[in-house]
Enzyme design. Structure first.
Site, PDB file in Angstrom:
ATOM      1  N   GLY A 483      39.289 -27.036  63.707  1.00 12.42           N
ATOM      2  CA  GLY A 483      38.559 -28.380  63.925  1.00 12.42           C
ATOM      3  C   GLY A 483      37.216 -28.071  64.053  1.00 12.42           C
ATOM      4  N   GLU A 724      32.654 -20.868  72.585  1.00  8.17           N
ATOM      5  CA  GLU A 724      32.922 -20.663  74.150  1.00  8.17           C
ATOM      6  C   GLU A 724      31.720 -20.973  75.299  1.00  8.17           C
ATOM      7  OE1 GLU A 724      36.675 -17.934  74.630  1.00  8.17           O
ATOM      8  OE2 GLU A 724      35.499 -17.547  72.991  1.00  8.17           O
TER       9      GLU A 724
END
Length: 757
Positions: A483, A724
């Protein structure tokens, strides 16, 4: 053969046409029209369905398992237990000499033992003609146990923690100077204890596997973040050649680390298919995900900071306790960010770990750094309160010029610029420094900041790039698309390198038959694949240039290779050139291909060499505004701005989405997410989205994200991973804003009403 070539230089001369642009994801139409198929959406003749039976004790042995009622259900094909099922080969012991050995989620040989290691461990598999039948029959399996003493209460057991072992990749401790003595002597100091709860993965696509055996050849449709290691692991566990296994994973409905390892569902789907001789699908229920797929560890952390009156740090101490399962998991890198963030002359870092009789923990978006930055950035904010200093000013006074521990240079670090830009855009100057002084009607208003930090990593990938006579450029690599726009950004890079329109680039990915790509984890996939694409394109251009310089009648005959540019659908030099179609036609080729292969030894040598020279990381500055109801202490995040120093941004649209997604996940960590474990028996008591509280639209404000877009000179194309870094520091920014609004420091996540009332 004479070649007809362009008489004039094409009008477009920009060296970069696509990198940096907000390009739509090339897989968007397939996903929005339903054309994209996920692991549980492939049909086979005589497809059977499997369901798991979970243990209901935390530790012990199965003394009997009654499957008669389950077998009697119409449509049940088989019930697999340890009493009747051929055992798989045991998983290998983890070793840095073979990184694929680390892909096993746990060390349990499922259905090959009568031992129970955690509450929820799969102990039987029901295979039936329909998924409904399988689930119903699974509920009828009746095991009996001999229970053994178990340690399942993190709070009660954390004092048994032992020092975590360092590895080649991650260091668990560090000392510089004498931090305890410096802390004791500091004119100003804070010494705080923080705690974070366990958290569980809740990807939009629960784990699913569709397994089909043909003799000793296996086809597996699987949502995975790690195709090559999963393939190697399955070959080992089932004793078949690795080349006989094909894993297809073109689309993954979210991973965040939870699909980076091989868990029970995958192994038992493959086992059930082999035993029954049928194609088998095992799609985990949401509850089964909680019981069989690891999540984030709980932690307790101590952060102590000493400073002079001007805010300069004299001591930095950060210690932690996290937990693993007895059958797997690893201590998290909780203090990793604290190694690099602040210029303290005395530093003490120590990570500790305790083993419990619980499911093994695993990677979960920025494992270690996400919870470690909560503690460190909250403590820095509290020190600013004690000093009466602006929290941004305190951070900037302690911004290091080189790495505080190792002394290495930063491979580009512009955190000062990120904070300056963020403060201006967010309106930080309007913040009243007094706690509880800002209001909007009845609402208490608070503003908080925190630093984001995540290392920039790069592994190895094999890539093939093929130019076809029709003008199509094909990039082939076993990448993972969860995604984030993986295929899109690699297509942008390849289009620019070869000078072709983006619509003529096709990226093939998600298949173990392709050249092996890197795992999609550690924010490393884009940089790793980009390095391979750049190298393969460079090799392809050299081959094409050689053909062009040799072709009869070519305008590039005699041209120096260094003067030849790949752009506008061909090769050009000195105002003349020829298109790729013309070139391949003249060469009598239907395609030209170049391949580069990743090398583990080369990767390790490069990693160790560069670690001695530089510290590479994406950083950022989070700005948060909250509103708190003074009567109910309800917390609402009302504004957010994140400014990131993340190197070159390849795709402005997908990058913004990735950073916002990390921030939203951080809001869940800050305000709601908590896997509740019964300390008496290790049972997860909220294994559903109705009781495990994730942020919904009403909880998330408009999120502004910006970036400096300064290339990192030591990364491919100057890019750094961004998957992240967005979550790191988020929980601290919320906690710091709540502290400003209410005067109360919440050091125990999540920040719920009871902790503020």
């Amino acid at each position: 053969m004479s070649i007809k070539y362009a008489e004039a230089e094409p009008a477009t001369t920009d060296a970069t046409k696509y990198v940096g642009r907000a390009v739509d994801r090339i897989d968007g139409p397939a996903k929005t029209t339903g054309e994209a198929r996920f692991a549980a959406e492939y049909s086979y003749p005589d497809l059977a369905y499997a369901a798991l039976v979970h243990a209901t004790i935390p530790r012990g042995r199965i003394t009997a398992i009654d499957t008669a009622a389950a077998r009697a259900v119409r449509g049940v094909i088989d019930v697999l237990t340890h009493e009747s099922t051929p055992a798989m080969k045991p998983p290998p012991k983890p070793s840095v000499l073979d990184l694929s050995s680390m892909v096993a989620g746990t060390s349990v040989n499922y259905l090959g033992t009568d031992e129970v290691h955690w509450n929820g461990q799969p102990i039987a598999v029901v295979v039936a003609e329909t998924p409904e039948t399988a689930r119903y029959a699974a509920s009828l399996v009746r095991p009996a146990y001999q229970e053994l003493p178990a340690a399942t209460d993190f709070e009660a057991e954390k004092h048994h923690a032992v020092p975590q072992k360092s590895s080649l990749i991650s260091e668990a401790s560090a000392n510089k100077g004498d931090a305890p003595a410096a802390l004791a002597a500091a004119p100003y100091a804070v010494d705080l204890t923080f705690s974070t709860p366990p958290q569980s993965h809740n990807a939009i696509e629960p784990h699913a596997s569709t397994a089909v055996w043909d003799g000793d050849r296996l086809t597996l449709h699987e949502g995975t973040q790690n195709i090559p290691w999963t393939r190697r692991h399955l070959a080992l566990r089932f004793g078949v050649p690795e080349k006989g296994i094909r894993i297809l994973s073109p689309y993954v409905g979210g991973g965040f680390g939870g699909k980076g390892s091989v868990w029970a569902g995958t192994l038992l789907a493959v086992l059930a298919a082999r035993v029954t001789g049928r194609a088998v699908r095992l799609a985990l229920t949401r509850e089964s995900v909680y019981h069989t797929v690891g999540g984030r560890t709980a932690s307790t952390q101590r952060v102590a900071l000493g400073a002079e009156a001007d805010g300069r740090l004299t001591a930095l101490i950060h210690t932690s306790v996290s937990r693993t399962g007895r059958t797997g998991g690893s201590g998290e890198q909780i203090t990793a960010g604290s190694r690099h963030l602040y210029a303290a002359p005395n530093i003490h870092l120590q990570q500790n770990v305790v083993q419990l009789d619980l499911l093994a923990n695993t990677f979960m978006r920025a494992p270690g750094e996400s919870i470690g930055t909560f503690a460190m950035e909250s403590a820095v904010d509290e020190l600013a309160w004690k000093l009466g200093m602006d929290p941004i000013e305190l951070r900037m006074r302690n911004e290091p010029e080189r790495d505080p521990l190792g002394g290495q240079e930063f491979s580009g670090r512009r955190l000062r610029e990120a904070y300056a830009l963020g403060a201006e855009r967010f309106g930080w100057h309007a913040r009243d420094p007094r706690a509880g002084a800002m209001r909007d009607g009845k609402w208490l208003v608070g503003m908080g900041v925190a630093t984001a930090y995540h290392p920039s990593l790069q592994m190895m990938a094999s890539v093939t790039v093929r130019l076809e006579a029709a003008g199509t450029l094909v990039v082939r690599c076993g990448l993972h698309e969860m995604g984030m726009g993986t295929a899109t950004v690699q297509a942008q890079i390849a289009a620019d390198e070869m000078g072709v329109p983006l619509e003529q680039v096709r990226v093939e990915y998600g298949d173990s038959d392709l050249p092996p790509g890197p795992q999609a984890g550690g924010s490393m996939q884009t940089a790793t694949a980009a390095a391979g694409v750049l190298a393969a394109c460079a090799k392809l251009k050299r081959t094409l240039t050689g053909l062009a310089r040799r072709a009869p009648g070519s305008p590039l005959r005699g041209t120096r290779p260094a003067d030849v540019q790949a752009r506008d659908g061909g090769l050009y030099a000195g105002g003349r050139g020829l298109t790729y179609k013309e070139l391949l036609s003249a060469a009598g080729r239907d395609h030209v291909e170049a391949e580069v292969k990743g090398s583990t030894l080369a990767f390790m040598a490069k990693f160790l060499r560069e670690r001695r020279k530089w510290v590479k990381a994406a950083t950022g500055a989070h700005f948060c505004e909250v509103r708190v109801d003074p009567d109910t202490m309800e917390v609402r995040v009302s504004r957010w701005l994140g400014v990131f120093d993340a190197g070159t941004i390849i795709n402005a649209r997908t990058a913004a989405s990735q950073l916002r997604g990390g921030i939203v996940m951080g809001l869940g960590m800050a305000l709601s997410e908590h896997t509740l474990i019964d300390p008496r028996n290790g049972r997860v008591v909220n294994p559903s989205l109705s009781e495990y509280h994730l942020p919904v639209h009403a909880d998330v404000p408009h999120i502004d994200v910006e970036w400096l877009n300064e290339p990192d000179p030591n990364m491919p194309l100057g890019l750094r991973g961004i998957g992240e870094v967005g979550i790191t520091g988020v929980a601290a920014a919320v906690a710091n804003a709540v502290r400003h609004a209410t005067g109360k420091r919440v050091a125990d996540l999540p920040i719920t009403l009871d902790k503020l009332l």
